[in-house]
Design a protein around this motif. Structure first.
Motif, PDB file in Angstrom:
ATOM      1  N   GLU A 252       1.490  -9.052  -2.059  1.00 21.42           N
ATOM      2  CA  GLU A 252       1.009  -8.513  -3.328  1.00 21.42           C
ATOM      3  C   GLU A 252       0.376  -7.131  -3.138  1.00 21.42           C
ATOM      4  O   GLU A 252       0.593  -6.223  -3.959  1.00 21.42           O
ATOM      5  CB  GLU A 252      -0.019  -9.485  -3.936  1.00 21.42           C
ATOM      6  CG  GLU A 252       0.580 -10.797  -4.404  1.00 21.42           C
ATOM      7  CD  GLU A 252       0.903 -11.775  -3.267  1.00 21.42           C
ATOM      8  OE1 GLU A 252       1.581 -12.784  -3.527  1.00 21.42           O
ATOM      9  OE2 GLU A 252       0.474 -11.512  -2.122  1.00 21.42           O
ATOM     10  N   ARG A 253      -0.363  -6.963  -2.047  1.00 22.78           N
ATOM     11  CA  ARG A 253      -0.971  -5.647  -1.782  1.00 22.78           C
ATOM     12  C   ARG A 253       0.102  -4.610  -1.470  1.00 22.78           C
ATOM     13  O   ARG A 253      -0.014  -3.437  -1.869  1.00 22.78           O
ATOM     14  CB  ARG A 253      -1.956  -5.763  -0.611  1.00 22.78           C
ATOM     15  CG  ARG A 253      -2.590  -4.435  -0.177  1.00 22.78           C
ATOM     16  CD  ARG A 253      -3.368  -3.789  -1.307  1.00 22.78           C
ATOM     17  NE  ARG A 253      -4.081  -2.605  -0.839  1.00 22.78           N
ATOM     18  CZ  ARG A 253      -3.527  -1.404  -0.642  1.00 22.78           C
ATOM     19  NH1 ARG A 253      -2.232  -1.240  -0.867  1.00 22.78           N
ATOM     20  NH2 ARG A 253      -4.254  -0.388  -0.230  1.00 22.78           N
ATOM     21  N   TRP A 256       1.571  -3.592  -4.741  1.00 25.05           N
ATOM     22  CA  TRP A 256       0.643  -2.665  -5.418  1.00 25.05           C
ATOM     23  C   TRP A 256       0.805  -1.251  -4.869  1.00 25.05           C
ATOM     24  O   TRP A 256       0.866  -0.275  -5.636  1.00 25.05           O
ATOM     25  CB  TRP A 256      -0.795  -3.138  -5.213  1.00 25.05           C
ATOM     26  CG  TRP A 256      -1.814  -2.231  -5.851  1.00 25.05           C
ATOM     27  CD1 TRP A 256      -2.310  -2.318  -7.117  1.00 25.05           C
ATOM     28  CD2 TRP A 256      -2.427  -1.083  -5.250  1.00 25.05           C
ATOM     29  NE1 TRP A 256      -3.204  -1.295  -7.349  1.00 25.05           N
ATOM     30  CE2 TRP A 256      -3.294  -0.533  -6.217  1.00 25.05           C
ATOM     31  CE3 TRP A 256      -2.346  -0.484  -3.998  1.00 25.05           C
ATOM     32  CZ2 TRP A 256      -4.072   0.607  -5.976  1.00 25.05           C
ATOM     33  CZ3 TRP A 256      -3.107   0.661  -3.739  1.00 25.05           C
ATOM     34  CH2 TRP A 256      -3.960   1.190  -4.719  1.00 25.05           C
ATOM     35  N   GLU A 282       3.864 -10.160 -11.829  1.00 24.12           N
ATOM     36  CA  GLU A 282       3.403 -11.402 -11.212  1.00 24.12           C
ATOM     37  C   GLU A 282       2.544 -11.125  -9.980  1.00 24.12           C
ATOM     38  O   GLU A 282       1.527 -11.796  -9.756  1.00 24.12           O
ATOM     39  CB  GLU A 282       4.601 -12.283 -10.838  1.00 24.12           C
ATOM     40  CG  GLU A 282       5.210 -13.019 -12.007  1.00 24.12           C
ATOM     41  CD  GLU A 282       4.188 -13.876 -12.741  1.00 24.12           C
ATOM     42  OE1 GLU A 282       3.515 -14.698 -12.082  1.00 24.12           O
ATOM     43  OE2 GLU A 282       4.063 -13.726 -13.969  1.00 24.12           O
ATOM     44  N   ASP A 283       2.944 -10.155  -9.175  1.00 24.29           N
ATOM     45  CA  ASP A 283       2.147  -9.816  -7.997  1.00 24.29           C
ATOM     46  C   ASP A 283       0.804  -9.215  -8.395  1.00 24.29           C
ATOM     47  O   ASP A 283      -0.223  -9.486  -7.761  1.00 24.29           O
ATOM     48  CB  ASP A 283       2.908  -8.839  -7.099  1.00 24.29           C
ATOM     49  CG  ASP A 283       3.928  -9.545  -6.228  1.00 24.29           C
ATOM     50  OD1 ASP A 283       3.912 -10.788  -6.185  1.00 24.29           O
ATOM     51  OD2 ASP A 283       4.743  -8.862  -5.576  1.00 24.29           O
ATOM     52  N   LYS A 286      -1.820 -11.751  -9.132  1.00 16.95           N
ATOM     53  CA  LYS A 286      -2.364 -12.452  -7.966  1.00 16.95           C
ATOM     54  C   LYS A 286      -3.428 -11.644  -7.227  1.00 16.95           C
ATOM     55  O   LYS A 286      -4.038 -12.141  -6.279  1.00 16.95           O
ATOM     56  CB  LYS A 286      -1.225 -12.796  -7.007  1.00 16.95           C
ATOM     57  CG  LYS A 286      -0.211 -13.772  -7.598  1.00 16.95           C
ATOM     58  CD  LYS A 286       0.965 -13.982  -6.656  1.00 16.95           C
ATOM     59  CE  LYS A 286       2.021 -14.879  -7.275  1.00 16.95           C
ATOM     60  NZ  LYS A 286       3.216 -15.034  -6.407  1.00 16.95           N
ATOM     61  N   LEU A 287      -3.639 -10.402  -7.660  1.00 14.13           N
ATOM     62  CA  LEU A 287      -4.621  -9.544  -6.985  1.00 14.13           C
ATOM     63  C   LEU A 287      -5.980  -9.553  -7.670  1.00 14.13           C
ATOM     64  O   LEU A 287      -6.844  -8.744  -7.351  1.00 14.13           O
ATOM     65  CB  LEU A 287      -4.092  -8.099  -6.927  1.00 14.13           C
ATOM     66  CG  LEU A 287      -2.932  -7.856  -5.958  1.00 14.13           C
ATOM     67  CD1 LEU A 287      -2.354  -6.468  -6.161  1.00 14.13           C
ATOM     68  CD2 LEU A 287      -3.379  -8.028  -4.503  1.00 14.13           C
ATOM     69  N   TYR A 290      -8.695  -9.752  -5.140  1.00 17.50           N
ATOM     70  CA  TYR A 290      -8.630  -8.814  -4.013  1.00 17.50           C
ATOM     71  C   TYR A 290      -9.949  -8.042  -3.927  1.00 17.50           C
ATOM     72  O   TYR A 290     -10.483  -7.588  -4.949  1.00 17.50           O
ATOM     73  CB  TYR A 290      -7.468  -7.842  -4.236  1.00 17.50           C
ATOM     74  CG  TYR A 290      -7.117  -7.008  -3.036  1.00 17.50           C
ATOM     75  CD1 TYR A 290      -6.292  -7.504  -2.041  1.00 17.50           C
ATOM     76  CD2 TYR A 290      -7.605  -5.714  -2.903  1.00 17.50           C
ATOM     77  CE1 TYR A 290      -5.956  -6.742  -0.939  1.00 17.50           C
ATOM     78  CE2 TYR A 290      -7.279  -4.940  -1.813  1.00 17.50           C
ATOM     79  CZ  TYR A 290      -6.457  -5.449  -0.830  1.00 17.50           C
ATOM     80  OH  TYR A 290      -6.137  -4.678   0.250  1.00 17.50           O
ATOM     81  N   SER A 299      -4.468  -3.054 -11.244  1.00 17.84           N
ATOM     82  CA  SER A 299      -3.523  -4.148 -11.463  1.00 17.84           C
ATOM     83  C   SER A 299      -3.647  -4.690 -12.882  1.00 17.84           C
ATOM     84  O   SER A 299      -2.635  -4.958 -13.556  1.00 17.84           O
ATOM     85  CB  SER A 299      -3.767  -5.274 -10.455  1.00 17.84           C
ATOM     86  OG  SER A 299      -3.550  -4.828  -9.138  1.00 17.84           O
TER      87      SER A 299
END
Length: 324
Positions: A252-253, A256, A282-283, A286-287, A290, A299
């Motif tokens: 996910e990072r 980004w 979607e990614d 999920k952050l 973070y 995000s």
């Protein structure tokens, strides 16, 4: 012939414009126990002829390998196969290093088979004061977390690594990819060491040119996400305590980071077309946990409005350039 302490591996493809500058940069080093392995990856300009001239001029230091064009990973792997030094350093042909680069990097790792040294990089060619450099020793668990969370930048070209780490762990660069193959290698190196010595000084001069890989935005950019995702089983096996964090945030990072680069380099129509190829939304969702507010906020903005996100990236890009 006595083996050198350091093998410098330089992959080259059509590098005729940069070879002499890089060679002079290395020859000015305050540390002299090294070999330079130039791997010509099927260049179609005058690269090979220049390399042969450098070899004839400095045959004890300069080694030249030619191969058909197979990519930078293959070239680096060929260099690793031929390296005779106890320590490995990678330099890109269009970059430079300060005179004390090898000496300072080597001082941190000499006699150690379970540690690497890394330095900072800069786009400035100004001379720096290397007398009172701050050096930090970081254990494996901490460096893995810092690297995941973007608190430290590590590339193979900013690193000196014992050759034994490559050999004992059968580490080779992933071939067939154009992006992030160096990060793929860094993660595996970090899984097989105990300490990292961080030299807080820009000993490596990164020279970005128009047409360089970072400026090109195409479907190959998704290599970065594929390669990071492919590391999950390796991380789980070699750093099981760290794996839950990696599994939660690494892909996910990377998504980004790719999203930010795409917005930076493309106009809005091209940006919209590019992001249709991958489910960035979607990614980004999920952050939300973070530990970097900039990543979390940007995000959330992307999820709410791609247009606003794009404009914010462009704003910060212009601000960065004006401050540079």
């Amino acid at each position: 012939m006595v083996d050198p302490l350091i093998s410098i591996i330089v992959p080259v493809y059509n590098g005729e414009k940069y070879l002499y500058s890089l060679y002079d940069s290395i020859k000015r080093q305050t540390f002299s126990d090294y070999e330079i392995i130039f791997v010509d990856d099927g260049s179609i300009d005058n690269t090979y002829n220049i390399l042969i001239k450098l070899h004839r001029k400095d045959s004890k230091k300069v080694k030249v390998i030619y191969q058909d064009n197979k990519g930078v990973s293959s070239a680096r792997n060929r260099g690793l196969q031929s390296a005779r030094g106890k320590y490995i350093s990678f330099i890109d042909v269009d970059d430079l290093v300060v005179p004390s680069f090898l000496e300072i990097m080597y001082e941190q790792v000499k006699g150690r088979n379970n540690a690497i040294s890394i330095c900072m990089s800069s786009e400035s060619k100004r001379l720096i004061n290397t007398e009172n450099i701050e050096i930090e020793c970081i254990i494996k668990a901490d460096i893995l977390e810092r690297y995941l969370f973007g608190r430290i930048s590590i590339g193979v070209c900013f690193m000196m690594c014992p050759t034994i780490i490559f050999k004992e762990n059968n580490l080779q660069f992933a071939e067939g990819y154009k992006y992030s193959e160096d990060l793929h290698m860094v993660w595996r190196i970090l899984c097989n060491i105990e300490k990292v010595y961080v030299i807080n000084a820009p000993l490596y001069i990164y020279c970005q040119h128009m047409g360089s890989a970072m400026c090109n935005i195409n479907e190959d950019r998704f290599d970065s996400i594929k390669l990071i995702g492919s590391l999950k089983s390796y991380i789980k096996e070699h750093s099981p305590d760290f794996f839950p964090l990696f599994n939660q945030f690494a892909v996910e990072r990377m998504a980004w980071s790719l999203l930010w680069q795409v917005a930076h380099f493309l106009d809005y129509a091209e940006f919209k077309k590019f992001i249709e190829q991958y489910n960035f939304k979607e990614d980004m969702k999920k952050l939300n946990r973070y530990p970097d507010k900039r990543v979390v906020l940007s995000s959330k903005i992307f999820i709410k409005s791609k247009k606003i996100y794009y404009l914010i990236v462009k704003f910060y890009s212009r601000k960065y350039r004006s401050n540079g």
